[in-house]
Design a protein around this motif. Structure first.
Motif, PDB file in Angstrom:
ATOM      1  N   TYR A 117       2.234  45.403  -6.440  1.00 32.47           N
ATOM      2  CA  TYR A 117       3.360  46.181  -6.965  1.00 32.47           C
ATOM      3  C   TYR A 117       4.312  46.568  -5.843  1.00 32.47           C
ATOM      4  O   TYR A 117       5.530  46.428  -5.979  1.00 32.47           O
ATOM      5  CB  TYR A 117       2.814  47.422  -7.673  1.00 32.47           C
ATOM      6  N   ASN A 118       3.758  47.030  -4.725  1.00 32.50           N
ATOM      7  CA  ASN A 118       4.596  47.402  -3.577  1.00 32.50           C
ATOM      8  C   ASN A 118       5.409  46.215  -3.094  1.00 32.50           C
ATOM      9  O   ASN A 118       6.589  46.351  -2.779  1.00 32.50           O
ATOM     10  CB  ASN A 118       3.735  47.923  -2.426  1.00 32.50           C
ATOM     11  N   THR A 121       8.227  45.540  -5.712  1.00 28.67           N
ATOM     12  CA  THR A 121       9.335  46.514  -5.663  1.00 28.67           C
ATOM     13  C   THR A 121      10.183  46.254  -4.423  1.00 28.67           C
ATOM     14  O   THR A 121      11.402  46.348  -4.470  1.00 28.67           O
ATOM     15  CB  THR A 121       8.853  47.973  -5.641  1.00 28.67           C
ATOM     16  N   VAL A 124      12.457  43.243  -5.131  1.00 26.67           N
ATOM     17  CA  VAL A 124      13.578  43.605  -6.005  1.00 26.67           C
ATOM     18  C   VAL A 124      14.568  44.451  -5.219  1.00 26.67           C
ATOM     19  O   VAL A 124      15.786  44.256  -5.289  1.00 26.67           O
ATOM     20  CB  VAL A 124      13.055  44.364  -7.247  1.00 26.67           C
ATOM     21  N   SER A 125      14.025  45.369  -4.450  1.00 22.94           N
ATOM     22  CA  SER A 125      14.833  46.253  -3.620  1.00 22.94           C
ATOM     23  C   SER A 125      15.723  45.456  -2.677  1.00 22.94           C
ATOM     24  O   SER A 125      16.910  45.738  -2.534  1.00 22.94           O
ATOM     25  CB  SER A 125      13.907  47.124  -2.792  1.00 22.94           C
ATOM     26  N   ILE A 128      18.696  43.882  -4.310  1.00 23.04           N
ATOM     27  CA  ILE A 128      19.780  44.836  -4.581  1.00 23.04           C
ATOM     28  C   ILE A 128      20.500  45.199  -3.287  1.00 23.04           C
ATOM     29  O   ILE A 128      21.735  45.279  -3.244  1.00 23.04           O
ATOM     30  CB  ILE A 128      19.205  46.078  -5.293  1.00 23.04           C
ATOM     31  N   LYS A 129      19.721  45.375  -2.228  1.00 27.23           N
ATOM     32  CA  LYS A 129      20.327  45.704  -0.930  1.00 27.23           C
ATOM     33  C   LYS A 129      21.251  44.592  -0.446  1.00 27.23           C
ATOM     34  O   LYS A 129      22.325  44.842   0.101  1.00 27.23           O
ATOM     35  CB  LYS A 129      19.229  45.934   0.110  1.00 27.23           C
ATOM     36  N   ARG A 132      24.403  44.857  -2.220  1.00 31.24           N
ATOM     37  CA  ARG A 132      25.192  45.963  -1.706  1.00 31.24           C
ATOM     38  C   ARG A 132      25.846  45.588  -0.366  1.00 31.24           C
ATOM     39  O   ARG A 132      26.971  45.978  -0.084  1.00 31.24           O
ATOM     40  CB  ARG A 132      24.293  47.186  -1.529  1.00 31.24           C
TER      41      ARG A 132
END
Lengths: 140, 138
Positions: A117-118, A121, A124-125, A128-129, A132
């Motif tokens: 899970y870590n 995440t 996915v993180s 997104i970064k 950005r």
């Protein structure tokens, strides 16, 4: 994991970041990870319930996802692959009461699942970064 | 929708196990009680569970959550000890002791507390997962 989708194929500018195979897979595998955590929670809660059979996410979930992705590429709607929690038929009941839960195994599985899970995440993180960073032109 | 995965099943297991520890404590505390409110020696209490079906939040399925069904009384006879000086001794000099067996109680206590700890670690894990999910994109 599969290789990232190339920009030329998908066309758009923003699209490729959120359409990469890894991102799409990670999103869906996160759902599976949460479902597995819930299944493990139920297994541990029922460690002494006679006749209880351990639950787990259907083993073929990841391979179904991958197959769908291979056929449809970035346009694959992975939400269509149904997430199922089923009784784990491979776990044998070693106790007289027919319960197939082994506490050690569940705790181990839970830790393994939370590492997964870590990782997801984080993946996915990063997607997104990355987006950005592309918008703002600098790293955060 | 639950933020913490599986929290409702785990919490009902926690409360069931806690009640079990309470009952063990009561049994051990009363291991020497030869006269209860009814004038009879204490009889050990036994706990029984039942399953309650709860819906999973992450998949289309129901799971069993353990729940206390009943706290019953163990009717087996207690040991009779010859002790004429005991205030609760019968006319023949024998005292009926409570039917509490220390070995049983200790095993029960250990099982319950191990199960409790395992459920606690599930909660801890679920919480860490929720924190990770909150941090997505940060």
């Amino acid at each position: 994991m599969l290789a990232g989708t190339d920009v030329a194929k998908t066309g758009g500018m923003i699209e490729p970041v959120f359409k990469s195979d890894n991102y799409l897979l990670a999103r869906r595998l996160l759902d599976a990870s949460v479902a597995r955590q819930e299944a493990i929670a139920s297994n541990i809660a029922n460690v002494e319930t006679p006749g209880y059979k351990r639950l787990d996410v259907a083993a073929d979930f990841a391979s179904k996802l991958q197959a769908k992705l291979r056929v449809n590429g970035g346009d694959a709607n992975l939400d269509e692959v149904k997430l199922q929690v089923v009784e784990d038929s491979s776990a044998r009941a070693v106790r007289a009461d027919g319960n197939s839960v082994e506490l050690e195994r569940e705790l181990l599985e839970m830790n393994r699942n939370s590492v997964e899970y870590n990782f997801l995440t984080e993946l996915v993180s990063r997607n997104i970064k990355q987006m950005r960073m592309a918008i703002s032109g600098r790293s955060l | 929708m639950n933020v913490l995965a599986g929290i409702s099943v785990t919490s009902s297991a926690l409360s069931a196990q806690k009640t079990r520890v309470d009952i063990v404590a009561q049994n051990i505390a009363n291991a020497q009680t030869t006269r209860g409110p009814d004038g009879q020696p204490y009889q050990r209490r036994v706990i029984s569970f039942e399953a309650e079906m709860q819906k999973m939040t992450s998949a289309d399925r129901e799971v069993q959550a353990p729940k206390i069904r009943d706290i019953g009384v163990d009717r087996s006879p207690g040991q009779r000890v010859f002790d004429p000086q005991h205030p609760d001794a019968a006319a023949d000099g024998y005292v009926t002791m409570p039917n509490v067996n220390m070995a049983y109680e200790m095993v029960d206590l250990m099982t319950a507390s191990r199960a409790y700890e395992a459920n606690l670690s599930v909660i801890k894990n679920s919480r860490q997962m929720a924190e990770k999910a909150i941090d997505i994109g940060k």
